[in-house]
Design a protein around this motif. Structure first.
Motif, PDB file in Angstrom:
ATOM      1  N   ARG A 205       0.780  -0.973   0.021  1.00 28.00           N
ATOM      2  CA  ARG A 205      -0.081  -0.040  -0.053  1.00 28.00           C
ATOM      3  C   ARG A 205       0.843   0.966  -0.059  1.00 28.00           C
ATOM      4  NH1 ARG A 205      -5.266  -1.122   1.288  1.00 28.00           N
ATOM      5  NH2 ARG A 205      -5.660   0.750   0.086  1.00 28.00           N
ATOM      6  N   THR A 206       0.526   2.296  -0.565  1.00 25.73           N
ATOM      7  CA  THR A 206       1.182   3.677  -0.823  1.00 25.73           C
ATOM      8  C   THR A 206       0.206   4.538  -0.773  1.00 25.73           C
ATOM      9  OG1 THR A 206       0.681   3.728  -3.062  1.00 25.73           O
ATOM     10  CG2 THR A 206       2.796   2.420  -2.453  1.00 25.73           C
ATOM     11  N   LYS A 207       0.783   5.993  -0.187  1.00 25.68           N
ATOM     12  CA  LYS A 207      -0.092   7.130   0.335  1.00 25.68           C
ATOM     13  C   LYS A 207      -0.403   7.519  -0.996  1.00 25.68           C
ATOM     14  CE  LYS A 207      -0.425   6.619   4.648  1.00 25.68           C
ATOM     15  NZ  LYS A 207      -1.530   6.356   5.368  1.00 25.68           N
ATOM     16  N   PRO A 208      -1.836   8.126  -0.981  1.00 22.24           N
ATOM     17  CA  PRO A 208      -2.449   8.674  -2.586  1.00 22.24           C
ATOM     18  C   PRO A 208      -1.631  10.174  -2.568  1.00 22.24           C
ATOM     19  CG  PRO A 208      -4.012   8.961  -0.344  1.00 22.24           C
ATOM     20  CD  PRO A 208      -2.805   7.821  -0.158  1.00 22.24           C
ATOM     21  N   PHE A 209      -1.459  10.308  -3.820  1.00 29.38           N
ATOM     22  CA  PHE A 209      -0.758  11.737  -4.163  1.00 29.38           C
ATOM     23  C   PHE A 209       0.947  11.544  -3.729  1.00 29.38           C
ATOM     24  CE2 PHE A 209      -4.866  12.717  -2.732  1.00 29.38           C
ATOM     25  CZ  PHE A 209      -5.378  13.333  -3.792  1.00 29.38           C
ATOM     26  N   SER A 210       1.491  10.226  -3.535  1.00 29.88           N
ATOM     27  CA  SER A 210       2.790  10.206  -3.321  1.00 29.88           C
ATOM     28  C   SER A 210       3.431   9.757  -4.454  1.00 29.88           C
ATOM     29  CB  SER A 210       2.905   9.244  -1.884  1.00 29.88           C
ATOM     30  OG  SER A 210       2.482   7.902  -2.399  1.00 29.88           O
ATOM     31  N   ARG A 211       4.858   9.773  -4.221  1.00 30.93           N
ATOM     32  CA  ARG A 211       5.872   8.907  -5.283  1.00 30.93           C
ATOM     33  C   ARG A 211       5.761   9.431  -6.566  1.00 30.93           C
ATOM     34  NH1 ARG A 211       5.428   2.611  -3.749  1.00 30.93           N
ATOM     35  NH2 ARG A 211       7.317   2.361  -4.579  1.00 30.93           N
ATOM     36  N   PRO A 212       5.785  10.720  -6.838  1.00 29.66           N
ATOM     37  CA  PRO A 212       5.697  11.382  -8.107  1.00 29.66           C
ATOM     38  C   PRO A 212       6.507  11.123  -9.006  1.00 29.66           C
ATOM     39  CG  PRO A 212       6.507  13.096  -6.578  1.00 29.66           C
ATOM     40  CD  PRO A 212       6.081  11.742  -5.797  1.00 29.66           C
ATOM     41  N   ILE A 213       6.186  10.856 -10.273  1.00 28.90           N
ATOM     42  CA  ILE A 213       7.089  10.806 -11.692  1.00 28.90           C
ATOM     43  C   ILE A 213       6.531  11.854 -12.504  1.00 28.90           C
ATOM     44  CG2 ILE A 213       7.361   8.384 -11.126  1.00 28.90           C
ATOM     45  CD1 ILE A 213       5.663   7.758 -13.408  1.00 28.90           C
ATOM     46  N   LYS A 214       7.428  12.166 -13.504  1.00 26.39           N
ATOM     47  CA  LYS A 214       7.502  13.114 -14.413  1.00 26.39           C
ATOM     48  C   LYS A 214       7.476  12.433 -15.811  1.00 26.39           C
ATOM     49  CE  LYS A 214       8.683  17.308 -11.709  1.00 26.39           C
ATOM     50  NZ  LYS A 214       7.266  17.748 -11.478  1.00 26.39           N
ATOM     51  N   ARG A 215       6.679  12.831 -16.626  1.00 25.22           N
ATOM     52  CA  ARG A 215       6.545  12.725 -18.052  1.00 25.22           C
ATOM     53  C   ARG A 215       6.539  13.921 -18.937  1.00 25.22           C
ATOM     54  NH1 ARG A 215       8.659   9.028 -16.042  1.00 25.22           N
ATOM     55  NH2 ARG A 215       8.213   6.565 -16.381  1.00 25.22           N
ATOM     56  N   ASN A 216       7.164  13.755 -20.172  1.00 27.80           N
ATOM     57  CA  ASN A 216       6.861  14.947 -21.132  1.00 27.80           C
ATOM     58  C   ASN A 216       6.364  14.297 -22.298  1.00 27.80           C
ATOM     59  OD1 ASN A 216       7.071  17.223 -22.725  1.00 27.80           O
ATOM     60  ND2 ASN A 216       9.075  17.723 -22.011  1.00 27.80           N
ATOM     61  N   ARG A 222       3.640  19.289 -22.616  1.00 33.32           N
ATOM     62  CA  ARG A 222       4.400  19.973 -21.570  1.00 33.32           C
ATOM     63  C   ARG A 222       4.665  18.766 -20.786  1.00 33.32           C
ATOM     64  NH1 ARG A 222      -0.806  21.175 -20.141  1.00 33.32           N
ATOM     65  NH2 ARG A 222      -1.666  20.659 -18.070  1.00 33.32           N
ATOM     66  N   GLU A 223       5.683  18.944 -19.825  1.00 35.94           N
ATOM     67  CA  GLU A 223       5.987  17.985 -18.961  1.00 35.94           C
ATOM     68  C   GLU A 223       4.706  17.927 -17.579  1.00 35.94           C
ATOM     69  OE1 GLU A 223      10.084  17.012 -16.593  1.00 35.94           O
ATOM     70  OE2 GLU A 223       8.999  18.579 -15.495  1.00 35.94           O
ATOM     71  N   VAL A 224       4.486  16.642 -17.345  1.00 36.08           N
ATOM     72  CA  VAL A 224       3.482  16.364 -16.419  1.00 36.08           C
ATOM     73  C   VAL A 224       3.941  15.694 -15.134  1.00 36.08           C
ATOM     74  CG1 VAL A 224       1.557  16.826 -18.237  1.00 36.08           C
ATOM     75  CG2 VAL A 224       2.401  14.625 -17.609  1.00 36.08           C
ATOM     76  N   THR A 225       3.150  15.856 -14.176  1.00 35.27           N
ATOM     77  CA  THR A 225       3.527  14.923 -13.046  1.00 35.27           C
ATOM     78  C   THR A 225       2.364  14.079 -12.665  1.00 35.27           C
ATOM     79  OG1 THR A 225       4.618  16.722 -11.958  1.00 35.27           O
ATOM     80  CG2 THR A 225       3.906  15.064 -10.429  1.00 35.27           C
ATOM     81  N   LEU A 226       2.712  12.767 -12.346  1.00 31.39           N
ATOM     82  CA  LEU A 226       1.806  11.802 -12.086  1.00 31.39           C
ATOM     83  C   LEU A 226       2.153  11.001 -10.759  1.00 31.39           C
ATOM     84  CD1 LEU A 226       2.732  11.184 -15.220  1.00 31.39           C
ATOM     85  CD2 LEU A 226       0.411  10.304 -15.230  1.00 31.39           C
ATOM     86  N   VAL A 227       1.191  10.662  -9.879  1.00 34.70           N
ATOM     87  CA  VAL A 227       1.315  10.293  -8.403  1.00 34.70           C
ATOM     88  C   VAL A 227       0.571   8.819  -8.228  1.00 34.70           C
ATOM     89  CG1 VAL A 227       1.426  12.690  -7.868  1.00 34.70           C
ATOM     90  CG2 VAL A 227      -0.834  11.461  -7.503  1.00 34.70           C
ATOM     91  N   GLU A 228       0.886   8.225  -7.147  1.00 30.21           N
ATOM     92  CA  GLU A 228       0.029   7.041  -6.669  1.00 30.21           C
ATOM     93  C   GLU A 228      -1.279   7.222  -6.693  1.00 30.21           C
ATOM     94  OE1 GLU A 228       1.911   3.857  -5.685  1.00 30.21           O
ATOM     95  OE2 GLU A 228       2.834   4.691  -7.264  1.00 30.21           O
TER      96      GLU A 228
END
Length: 417
Positions: A205-216, A222-228
């Motif tokens: 289990r991981t916390k919501p909105f955690s462990r962000p990654i970025k993709r372009n 544009r570059e965007v951020t995605l989270v758990e």
């Protein structure tokens, strides 16, 4: 000729109803909803629709409404899933669910985690449907659903799989305030819950909105951020890693865009929990209070047209599966991108929103497999458990609807999440 009941006539359910109306081997589509007006509204757009008012809190009422149906498609909130599934078993119909039920382990609330519920569905409910000689498919929307088919397609490019990353970015913004183009209740429940990830061959289990990654990604501009984010895919992949995903050891679902940006502040402010609180002499549930003030997603064509006419601020997004592993002894990444009509194009094609188009029609393609007798498997399967022939048929039908994909194979890549 076949008779099908769609239980729930919201944005996605109405889309499935309308698509079934065009199937030549369908005689009648029972459009069932607690709100009779919602069922009647979708039937006005159909030729074969029959509206029925159904209270999904009562199994017998669902079963009575579905009498004579060979398939029940469940598009209800999670808490009603078990009742709809029980009704399908009662009348010996096939069953399809856009998600996966909760509270399925009867009489054992301490055992009733959602993860264990999935295991129980595979085994116990799988046995019950198999004994009836019928089929149940769960997780059949866009994600999970379309995403599961595309994950299978990506993994089939590998000899062995190490990591699968399922990622969705939703960038549709209109001048009218619409934070979610699907069920706000489902969306906010997912936002509030700890996420699932499959890591080192273990469910965690991981916390919501955690462990962000970025993709372009080009489709986002544009570059965007995605989270758990709490989603089915890592759970399904974890259970089915050996047979369907070439020994995958890690699986993640990452999410970003409008809904995440709207919900993160609510989550951090403590406004998405379900525990009653006292406020100025009144007891309120923060989640319920927030939900009360969020507009429902548009489904009526005239309303969708009015929203488009008022102005689209942004209409982009990305729907991506990255599969990492080995091919011919080399480390590679299979980068699969799905393309689907956005808000304006979806309306031009089918008088729907982009969300309705991908999720509703993605779900309908599983329905199409079922009503055309192309799912010989008996028992209960999740949407990632189609055989390779069914995967290819699904993708071919999706292509006909303008839901297409591209694959780029890259060497020497490792997942950075």
């Amino acid at each position: 000729m076949k008779k099908v009941m769609v239980c729930g006539c919201g944005a996605q359910g109405s889309t499935i109803c309308r698509r079934l109306d065009e199937e030549p081997n369908i005689e009648e589509v029972v459009c069932a909803d607690y709100n009779l007006a919602a069922a009647e509204a979708v039937c006005k757009l159909m030729k074969k629709g029959t509206p029925k008012q159904v209270n999904a809190a009562h199994v017998d009422e669902i079963a009575k409404a579905a009498e004579g149906c060979e398939l029940i498609v469940n598009v209800m909130p999670l808490e009603f899933g078990v009742n709809v599934m029980q009704a399908a078993l009662q009348i010996k119909a096939c069953y399809q669910d856009l998600s996966a039920c909760e509270n399925v382990v009867e009489g054992f609330p301490e055992y009733d985690t959602w993860l264990e519920g999935i295991r129980y569905m595979y085994t116990e409910y799988g046995r019950r449907f198999a004994e009836n000689g019928t089929t149940a498919i769960i997780g059949t929307g866009s994600a999970p659903g379309v995403m599961c088919v595309m994950a299978r397609k990506a993994v089939n490019e590998l000899d062995e799989c190490d990591t699968i990353a399922c990622m969705v970015y939703e960038g549709t913004r209109t001048k009218r305030f619409i934070p979610f183009f699907w069920s706000p209740e489902v969306a906010l429940c997912d936002m509030e819950e700890d996420a699932y990830a499959f890591e080192n061959c273990q469910q965690i289990r991981t916390k919501p909105f955690s462990r962000p990654i970025k993709r372009n990604w080009p489709e986002c501009g544009r570059e965007v951020t995605l989270v758990e984010h709490a989603h089915d895919e890592p759970v399904y992949i974890g259970f089915n890693r050996e047979k369907y995903f070439k020994g995958c050891k890690n699986a993640y679902f990452k999410y970003g865009g409008t809904g995440i940006e709207f919900s993160e502040g609510l989550y951090k402010a403590g406004l998405l929990h379900h525990t009653p609180e006292e406020f100025e002499g009144h007891e309120i549930v923060p989640f319920d209070w927030v939900l009360k003030h969020i507009p429902m997603p548009p489904k009526d064509p005239e309303v969708i047209k009015a929203i488009i006419d008022e102005g689209i601020v942004e209409d982009n997004g990305a729907f991506v599966c990255e599969a990492y592993g080995k091919k011919d002894g080399k480390d590679i990444m299979v980068d699969l991108h799905v393309s689907s009509p956005g808000l304006e194009e979806a309306y031009e094609r089918a008088k729907m929103t982009g969300e309705m188009y991908l999720t509703g029609q993605g779900a309908f393609l599983y329905t199409k497999l079922l009503v055309n007798d192309m799912v010989p498997q008996k028992g209960l399967i999740s949407s990632d458990m189609l055989d390779d022939q069914q995967v290819e048929q699904y993708i071919a039908w999706a292509n006909d609807l303008g839901i297409t994909y591209t694959i780029d194979i890259k060497e020497g890549c490792k997942f950075d999440g």
